[in-house]
Design a protein around this motif. Structure first.
Motif, mmCIF file in Angstrom:
data_model
loop_
_atom_site.group_PDB
_atom_site.id
_atom_site.type_symbol
_atom_site.label_atom_id
_atom_site.label_comp_id
_atom_site.label_asym_id
_atom_site.label_seq_id
_atom_site.Cartn_x
_atom_site.Cartn_y
_atom_site.Cartn_z
ATOM 1 N N LEU A 417 -4.592 4.622 -14.031
ATOM 2 C CA LEU A 417 -4.933 5.151 -15.418
ATOM 3 C C LEU A 417 -5.390 4.227 -16.251
ATOM 4 O O LEU A 417 -5.729 4.103 -17.391
ATOM 5 N N GLN A 418 -5.181 2.728 -16.292
ATOM 6 C CA GLN A 418 -5.577 0.901 -16.935
ATOM 7 C C GLN A 418 -7.430 1.716 -16.985
ATOM 8 O O GLN A 418 -8.226 1.169 -17.407
ATOM 9 N N ALA A 419 -6.793 0.868 -15.345
ATOM 10 C CA ALA A 419 -8.826 1.778 -15.081
ATOM 11 C C ALA A 419 -9.416 2.434 -15.628
ATOM 12 O O ALA A 419 -10.251 2.779 -16.065
ATOM 13 N N GLY A 420 -8.787 3.437 -15.408
ATOM 14 C CA GLY A 420 -9.671 4.928 -15.937
ATOM 15 C C GLY A 420 -10.259 4.821 -17.363
ATOM 16 O O GLY A 420 -10.998 5.136 -18.595
ATOM 17 N N ASN A 421 -9.042 4.183 -18.345
ATOM 18 C CA ASN A 421 -9.677 4.559 -20.057
ATOM 19 C C ASN A 421 -9.878 3.344 -19.892
ATOM 20 O O ASN A 421 -10.610 3.201 -20.953
ATOM 21 N N ARG A 422 -10.309 2.106 -19.149
ATOM 22 C CA ARG A 422 -11.200 0.911 -18.948
ATOM 23 C C ARG A 422 -12.707 1.242 -18.695
ATOM 24 O O ARG A 422 -13.918 1.076 -19.973
ATOM 25 N N ALA A 423 -12.950 2.469 -18.194
ATOM 26 C CA ALA A 423 -13.917 3.068 -17.876
ATOM 27 C C ALA A 423 -15.344 4.476 -19.202
ATOM 28 O O ALA A 423 -15.737 3.660 -19.465
ATOM 29 N N ILE A 424 -13.653 4.598 -19.853
ATOM 30 C CA ILE A 424 -13.590 5.299 -21.058
ATOM 31 C C ILE A 424 -14.206 3.885 -21.898
ATOM 32 O O ILE A 424 -14.831 4.793 -23.301
ATOM 33 N N SER A 425 -13.596 3.526 -22.466
ATOM 34 C CA SER A 425 -13.575 2.279 -23.622
ATOM 35 C C SER A 425 -15.388 1.367 -23.465
ATOM 36 O O SER A 425 -15.813 1.724 -24.104
ATOM 37 N N ILE A 426 -15.540 1.634 -22.089
ATOM 38 C CA ILE A 426 -16.633 1.178 -21.789
ATOM 39 C C ILE A 426 -18.067 2.325 -22.514
ATOM 40 O O ILE A 426 -19.435 1.765 -22.631
ATOM 41 N N ASN A 427 -17.381 2.870 -22.172
ATOM 42 C CA ASN A 427 -19.036 4.465 -21.924
ATOM 43 C C ASN A 427 -18.359 5.641 -22.416
ATOM 44 O O ASN A 427 -17.720 6.231 -22.010
ATOM 45 N N PRO A 428 -17.791 5.824 -23.474
ATOM 46 C CA PRO A 428 -16.660 6.639 -24.231
ATOM 47 C C PRO A 428 -17.407 8.486 -24.027
ATOM 48 O O PRO A 428 -17.244 9.589 -24.024
ATOM 49 N N ASN A 429 -19.256 8.386 -23.786
ATOM 50 C CA ASN A 429 -20.583 9.445 -23.280
ATOM 51 C C ASN A 429 -20.084 9.731 -22.133
ATOM 52 O O ASN A 429 -21.241 10.681 -21.927
ATOM 53 N N ASN A 430 -19.525 9.361 -21.339
ATOM 54 C CA ASN A 430 -19.785 9.565 -19.702
ATOM 55 C C ASN A 430 -18.784 10.584 -20.010
ATOM 56 O O ASN A 430 -17.637 10.619 -19.068
ATOM 57 N N PRO A 431 -19.085 11.844 -19.447
ATOM 58 C CA PRO A 431 -18.846 13.170 -19.001
ATOM 59 C C PRO A 431 -18.357 12.783 -17.564
ATOM 60 O O PRO A 431 -16.894 13.575 -17.591
ATOM 61 N N ASP A 432 -18.813 12.291 -16.585
ATOM 62 C CA ASP A 432 -18.225 12.326 -15.176
ATOM 63 C C ASP A 432 -16.970 11.506 -15.264
ATOM 64 O O ASP A 432 -16.327 11.777 -14.627
ATOM 65 N N ALA A 433 -16.761 10.294 -15.947
ATOM 66 C CA ALA A 433 -15.260 9.738 -15.934
ATOM 67 C C ALA A 433 -15.023 9.786 -16.977
ATOM 68 O O ALA A 433 -13.208 10.091 -16.001
ATOM 69 N N VAL A 434 -15.026 10.468 -17.696
ATOM 70 C CA VAL A 434 -13.411 11.675 -18.630
ATOM 71 C C VAL A 434 -13.111 12.840 -17.590
ATOM 72 O O VAL A 434 -11.658 12.522 -17.591
#
Length: 572
Positions: A417-434
């Motif tokens: 979950l920490q890694a996932g939130n880091r991915a979203i903070s880097i790019n909040p617009n990436n629908p695949d990461a979200v």
């Protein structure tokens, strides 16, 4: 094109020569580098001399050389990356200005923390300068029938043989690099946005700047700055596109018409119109929403440009084309082409070992097949690849998505979950990461948070990511909305065992006549599914209550389970 793996050490110098070159450059007053950069160079060199050819991690350099504390986080503190980049420039500038006196050069490849010691040119054996004889020089009859001798006293045939061997050595080094297959790279894009009404040009320019930032966060495209399109087009090895936009506005909405043009051919590839309602929003919020929607439309995995790139490249291409095919395959969820995708990624890394995107996608591909996550060896390699991707590219959302998925497969929910939130903070617009984060949240029991993220992932995209659709279908099933669950499950663009099971379970809960037929199809694909379903759902990280609810629906369709708690599963 197949990638042939070569050992680049055949072009490197001996250990003695490498050590001597390190000492020479560090003691040379013309080598302009700070003390900490010199310390980093010596540290990397010593690791190389001790046989650690993989180099060092940013964390090790931070602690061992820069004196950082043990809680150092390279993703938040770029000091190592900055210092190594400056060191690399200092080394390159030194050799460019003063050459390689001992025919040895030190290289620190970009994206790595490792030193290479390569021979800059092959030295000749003789010390004396060869002197050419004049054309009318007398011929010694006694020399006829004997080997010709050079002025230094060595037979010319020996010199010729040595020259041939040296040429062969040089050629071998050239082949090592020339034999690498062609690498496809990210496409480059130029942006232009003009207002139809000249009075709104300021709004249009600000929206374009916001879009440029949003596209840069994706890191799937190389975004060109204004005024540099021509220069970048000449240097880029990948395809180049122009995105032309027109900005419109009236009292209650703002719209952007857009078209994507192939820069080389001038062909119009795709066009569209995005409209955002103002609805009392601030002007800045409206512009940001437009930029976010357009960024997803252009740069997401299934966005317009990457869709073009995926289908335009040869199936033999490696690099970016391979990464895109892997992302498509993972989103499809099937296993038909997974072996080919894995081979492509392996070949990419064999030719270009520091390709972070390939590391990230290979990590996800390894754990994708059914049962793969249950193999400790597979999980370990996938985790290593994901961690390597993060180390090479600490600002890559692709790298952090891979880390999230591999950590979750290894049972490390909080770290995932920490890694996932880091991915979203880097790019909040990436629908695949979200979507991936929504799947991890939902599977871990954070149902409301998972659904909210799945809904966000489904916003402003042509194709809703598979994980987001599956979360929405599972949530409808969990809430007892069997019809909605069945409808959404049918729309999920994949056929993995969870989707198949959910489709049958929803029909079973509805009492549909199709349930038994669908159940027979599932059994035909996997005769042991009733015995292994619980284990597979647990491997996916599903909460026991959700697994029991799915099994209850399957039981109503006619499935027979050995678990005593299936029939007692509470149905809403």
């Amino acid at each position: 094109m197949s990638a042939e793996v070569h050992d680049t050490r055949t072009c490197e110098v001996s250990l003695v020569e490498a050590r001597a070159e390190v000492e020479r450059i560090l003691s040379d007053p013309r080598f302009h580098a700070t003390e900490r950069q010199r310390a980093i160079l010596r540290y990397l060199a010593e690791r190389r001399f001790s046989g650690r050819e993989e180099g060092a991690k940013a964390y090790s350099i931070a602690l061992d050389v820069l004196g950082r504390a043990s809680n150092f986080d390279a993703s938040n503190d770029p000091i190592v990356r900055i210092e190594v980049s400056r060191l690399r420039s200092s080394v390159e500038n030194f050799y460019q200005a003063f050459g390689a006196e001992r025919h040895v050069t030190i290289h620190i490849p970009k994206g790595t923390y490792v030193t290479l010691f390569l021979r800059s040119r092959v030295p000749y054996e003789h010390d004396e300068e060869d002197v050419a004889l004049p054309d009318n020089a007398p011929v010694d009859p006694a020399a006829e029938g004997r080997a010709a001798v050079s002025p230094s006293g060595r037979p010319l045939m020996i010199h010729a043989g040595m020259a041939l061997l040296l040429c062969a050595a040089i050629a071998a080094c050239v082949v090592i690099y020339a034999s690498k297959p062609t690498l496809t790279v990210r496409p480059s894009v130029g942006l232009s946005m003009d207002a139809v009404d000249a009075r709104m040009q300021g709004e249009a320019s600000q929206t374009r700047d916001m879009l440029l930032t949003a596209l840069t966060q994706f890191q799937t495209l190389t975004v060109e700055k204004a005024g540099y399109a021509g220069v970048r087009a000449q240097k880029a090895a990948g395809r180049a596109y122009e995105i032309d936009m027109k900005y419109y506005g009236d009292g209650d909405a703002r719209s952007v018409w857009w078209q994507i043009v192939d820069r080389q051919s001038g062909d119009l590839l795709k066009s569209g119109l995005e409209t955002i309602s103002i609805d009392g929003k601030s002007p800045a919020a409206v512009r940001q929403e437009i930029a976010d929607v357009l960024a997803r439309r252009f740069a997401a995995t299934r966005g317009a440009i990457n869709n073009i790139e995926t289908h335009a490249n040869s199936v033999e291409a490696i690099g970016n084309a391979c990464v895109l095919r892997a992302e498509y395959q993972l989103d499809d969820g099937g296993s038909d082409n997974m072996a080919a995708v894995r081979s492509c990624l392996e070949r990419t890394l064999a030719a270009y070992p520091n390709y972070s995107d390939a590391d990230a996608l290979l990590a996800r591909v390894l754990i994708a097949p059914e049962g793969a996550a249950g193999d400790a060896t597979v999980r370990a390699r996938a985790l290593d690849l994901a961690n390597r991707a993060v180390s090479i590219a600490p600002m890559s959302d692709r790298a952090y998505v891979a880390l999230m998925m591999t950590q979750f497969a290894d049972g490390r929910v909080d770290a995932a979950l920490q890694a996932g939130n880091r991915a979203i903070s880097i790019n909040p617009n990436n629908p695949d990461a979200v979507a991936k984060l929504s799947s991890v949240l939902f599977s871990a029991g954070y149902f409301d948070a998972g659904v909210a993220m799945a809904q966000d992932a489904a916003r402003a995209v042509d194709i809703v990511p598979r994980d987001a659709m599956l979360v929405l279908a599972l949530d409808a099933y969990r809430r007892g909305d069997w019809s909605e669950a069945s409808l959404l499950a049918e729309q999920v663009n994949c056929t993995d065992f969870v989707v198949r099971a959910l489709r049958v379970a929803a029909l079973g809960q509805l009492g549909s006549d199709q349930a038994k037929e669908r159940l027979a199809d599932v059994r035909g694909r996997d005769p042991d599914f009733e015995r292994t379903l619980r284990q597979k759902l647990e491997a996916r990280g599903f909460q026991p209550v959700l697994s029991a609810e799915i099994e209850a629906g399957l039981a109503k369709a006619g499935a027979v389970f050995a678990f005593s708690d299936v029939t007692s599963a509470v149905s809403p």
